[in-house]
Design a protein around this motif. Sequence first.
Motif, PDB file in Angstrom:
ATOM      1  N   VAL A 120     131.548 139.026  89.378  1.00  0.00           N
ATOM      2  CA  VAL A 120     131.523 138.792  87.931  1.00  0.00           C
ATOM      3  C   VAL A 120     131.979 137.395  87.537  1.00  0.00           C
ATOM      4  O   VAL A 120     131.837 137.006  86.381  1.00  0.00           O
ATOM      5  N   SER A 121     132.546 136.645  88.477  1.00  0.00           N
ATOM      6  CA  SER A 121     132.917 135.263  88.144  1.00  0.00           C
ATOM      7  C   SER A 121     133.134 134.462  89.409  1.00  0.00           C
ATOM      8  O   SER A 121     133.406 135.011  90.483  1.00  0.00           O
ATOM      9  N   ASN A 122     132.984 133.171  89.270  1.00  0.00           N
ATOM     10  CA  ASN A 122     133.436 132.249  90.295  1.00  0.00           C
ATOM     11  C   ASN A 122     134.924 131.989  90.015  1.00  0.00           C
ATOM     12  O   ASN A 122     135.417 132.302  88.930  1.00  0.00           O
ATOM     13  N   ILE A 123     135.641 131.456  90.968  1.00  0.00           N
ATOM     14  CA  ILE A 123     137.025 131.028  90.745  1.00  0.00           C
ATOM     15  C   ILE A 123     137.179 129.558  91.122  1.00  0.00           C
ATOM     16  O   ILE A 123     137.743 128.769  90.371  1.00  0.00           O
ATOM     17  N   VAL A 244     137.739 144.468  79.209  1.00  0.00           N
ATOM     18  CA  VAL A 244     138.836 144.157  80.127  1.00  0.00           C
ATOM     19  C   VAL A 244     138.408 143.053  81.097  1.00  0.00           C
ATOM     20  O   VAL A 244     139.165 142.121  81.362  1.00  0.00           O
ATOM     21  N   ILE A 245     137.181 143.155  81.596  1.00  0.00           N
ATOM     22  CA  ILE A 245     136.678 142.134  82.521  1.00  0.00           C
ATOM     23  C   ILE A 245     136.557 140.795  81.798  1.00  0.00           C
ATOM     24  O   ILE A 245     136.915 139.740  82.339  1.00  0.00           O
ATOM     25  N   LYS A 246     136.080 140.819  80.567  1.00  0.00           N
ATOM     26  CA  LYS A 246     135.975 139.578  79.790  1.00  0.00           C
ATOM     27  C   LYS A 246     137.362 138.999  79.502  1.00  0.00           C
ATOM     28  O   LYS A 246     137.549 137.772  79.496  1.00  0.00           O
ATOM     29  N   GLU A 293     132.473 129.724  85.992  1.00  0.00           N
ATOM     30  CA  GLU A 293     131.015 129.716  85.826  1.00  0.00           C
ATOM     31  C   GLU A 293     130.300 129.954  87.155  1.00  0.00           C
ATOM     32  O   GLU A 293     130.661 129.393  88.188  1.00  0.00           O
ATOM     33  N   LEU A 294     129.284 130.798  87.119  1.00  0.00           N
ATOM     34  CA  LEU A 294     128.442 131.040  88.283  1.00  0.00           C
ATOM     35  C   LEU A 294     127.153 130.252  88.103  1.00  0.00           C
ATOM     36  O   LEU A 294     126.190 130.719  87.496  1.00  0.00           O
ATOM     37  N   THR A 295     127.148 129.035  88.602  1.00  0.00           N
ATOM     38  CA  THR A 295     126.002 128.152  88.414  1.00  0.00           C
ATOM     39  C   THR A 295     124.902 128.486  89.422  1.00  0.00           C
ATOM     40  O   THR A 295     125.099 129.242  90.382  1.00  0.00           O
ATOM     41  N   ALA A 296     123.744 127.874  89.211  1.00  0.00           N
ATOM     42  CA  ALA A 296     122.634 128.051  90.151  1.00  0.00           C
ATOM     43  C   ALA A 296     123.044 127.576  91.545  1.00  0.00           C
ATOM     44  O   ALA A 296     122.657 128.166  92.567  1.00  0.00           O
ATOM     45  N   ASN A 326     126.525 139.281  88.850  1.00  0.00           N
ATOM     46  CA  ASN A 326     126.330 139.578  87.429  1.00  0.00           C
ATOM     47  C   ASN A 326     126.982 138.469  86.611  1.00  0.00           C
ATOM     48  O   ASN A 326     128.203 138.373  86.525  1.00  0.00           O
ATOM     49  N   THR A 327     126.150 137.624  86.009  1.00  0.00           N
ATOM     50  CA  THR A 327     126.658 136.475  85.251  1.00  0.00           C
ATOM     51  C   THR A 327     126.953 136.796  83.779  1.00  0.00           C
ATOM     52  O   THR A 327     127.437 135.943  83.040  1.00  0.00           O
ATOM     53  N   GLU A 328     126.672 138.026  83.365  1.00  0.00           N
ATOM     54  CA  GLU A 328     126.775 138.364  81.940  1.00  0.00           C
ATOM     55  C   GLU A 328     128.208 138.329  81.422  1.00  0.00           C
ATOM     56  O   GLU A 328     128.467 137.960  80.283  1.00  0.00           O
ATOM     57  N   TYR A 329     129.178 138.716  82.243  1.00  0.00           N
ATOM     58  CA  TYR A 329     130.559 138.752  81.792  1.00  0.00           C
ATOM     59  C   TYR A 329     131.087 137.335  81.527  1.00  0.00           C
ATOM     60  O   TYR A 329     131.801 137.106  80.560  1.00  0.00           O
ATOM     61  N   VAL A 330     130.745 136.403  82.418  1.00  0.00           N
ATOM     62  CA  VAL A 330     131.177 135.015  82.220  1.00  0.00           C
ATOM     63  C   VAL A 330     130.577 134.447  80.933  1.00  0.00           C
ATOM     64  O   VAL A 330     131.261 133.774  80.151  1.00  0.00           O
ATOM     65  N   LYS A 331     129.288 134.731  80.725  1.00  0.00           N
ATOM     66  CA  LYS A 331     128.628 134.230  79.511  1.00  0.00           C
ATOM     67  C   LYS A 331     129.270 134.825  78.259  1.00  0.00           C
ATOM     68  O   LYS A 331     129.468 134.129  77.264  1.00  0.00           O
ATOM     69  N   ALA A 332     129.586 136.115  78.293  1.00  0.00           N
ATOM     70  CA  ALA A 332     130.141 136.797  77.132  1.00  0.00           C
ATOM     71  C   ALA A 332     131.579 136.366  76.841  1.00  0.00           C
ATOM     72  O   ALA A 332     132.055 136.474  75.703  1.00  0.00           O
ATOM     73  N   ALA A 333     132.272 135.864  77.863  1.00  0.00           N
ATOM     74  CA  ALA A 333     133.674 135.474  77.702  1.00  0.00           C
ATOM     75  C   ALA A 333     133.828 134.055  77.175  1.00  0.00           C
ATOM     76  O   ALA A 333     134.942 133.624  76.865  1.00  0.00           O
ATOM     77  N   GLU A 334     132.752 133.318  77.051  1.00  0.00           N
ATOM     78  CA  GLU A 334     132.823 131.926  76.600  1.00  0.00           C
ATOM     79  C   GLU A 334     133.256 131.831  75.149  1.00  0.00           C
ATOM     80  O   GLU A 334     132.928 132.688  74.332  1.00  0.00           O
TER      81      GLU A 334
END
Length: 334
Positions: A120-123, A244-246, A293-296, A326-334
Amino acid sequence: MKMKKFIAVFMISVLAVLTLVGCGTDDDSTSGKTENNSESGAVLRIAAQPYPLYTPVYVAQELGYLQEEFEAVGATYEWQEFKSGPLVNEAVAAGEADLGFMADLPAIIAKSTGQPIEIVSNIAYGEKGLAVLVKADSTVKSIADLKGKKIAYATGSYAQHLLALLLSNEDLTLDDVQTINLGASDQPAALANGEVDAIVIWEQYISKLTSDGTAKVLADGTGVKRGNMITYVVSDYAKANPDVIKAYIRALNRADELLASDPDKAAEAVAADFGVDTKLMRKIISNFTYSTELTAEDIAEITKVKDFSLDAGIISKDVDINSFINTEYVKAAE
């Protein structure tokens, strides 16, 4: 007259109650993430690893960002530490943790074995954060010189992948060396005592062992391995508790901002967690790029690790990267 007076007082009381109820409803809709949140009371069990590879998570923990973001959605978290990614995988597989953070390879291994998890995310990533070390006075001068030598690393960790890549560049494989499965905390003593000829280890050990003169870097990940650190979550937990994930990701984003704007403060906050002083921690931080961010490029690197692992027999079952990341959580947390 008494009856009319009673009715009037009654109606005024009813209107007052309705007004208060209406005001309460407005407050709830603007705060939005407390008593009426469906995730209120949720607990996220975090499987942690005390290494600078995951500095943002530790900054978020030490400076209260995790607690603040979780409180905003009515949730809490539990924190338990492990010595490697494979051990985190065991805890998650046993149902003892909901979220873990680790390097790319152990996460891929977990997914390949059928664990119902998703990234769900990069670190972070950092080519210098992982290296092959030999004793400072070792006669080993190159990776090619390791043929037939004893090399210690944590099996199933991303150290295994780096070693395989470096050996491959010399037309060698893991079968051409004597591999010994040792956790990161046990490797320094094994190297110092001459029980092994080399170790494959990550920060904070690289900086500690090279700064005190115990060891030297034979090769690191520069130009060979990007070294992505990621967060994965049990899929059912994430679906049931998306806020919670966001919240977790927002806490890491705050830590990333501090690491960029005031790395000295960040270093001071977490140096003790990794058993180093603030000065050395500041140096370690400079070897990484911290971002959720999980970039290309990140996804391409994780895919590359997966393909190598499958070809090398490290995993026996392929992993569908598109459903794994799943990149949706990172996008939604911005």
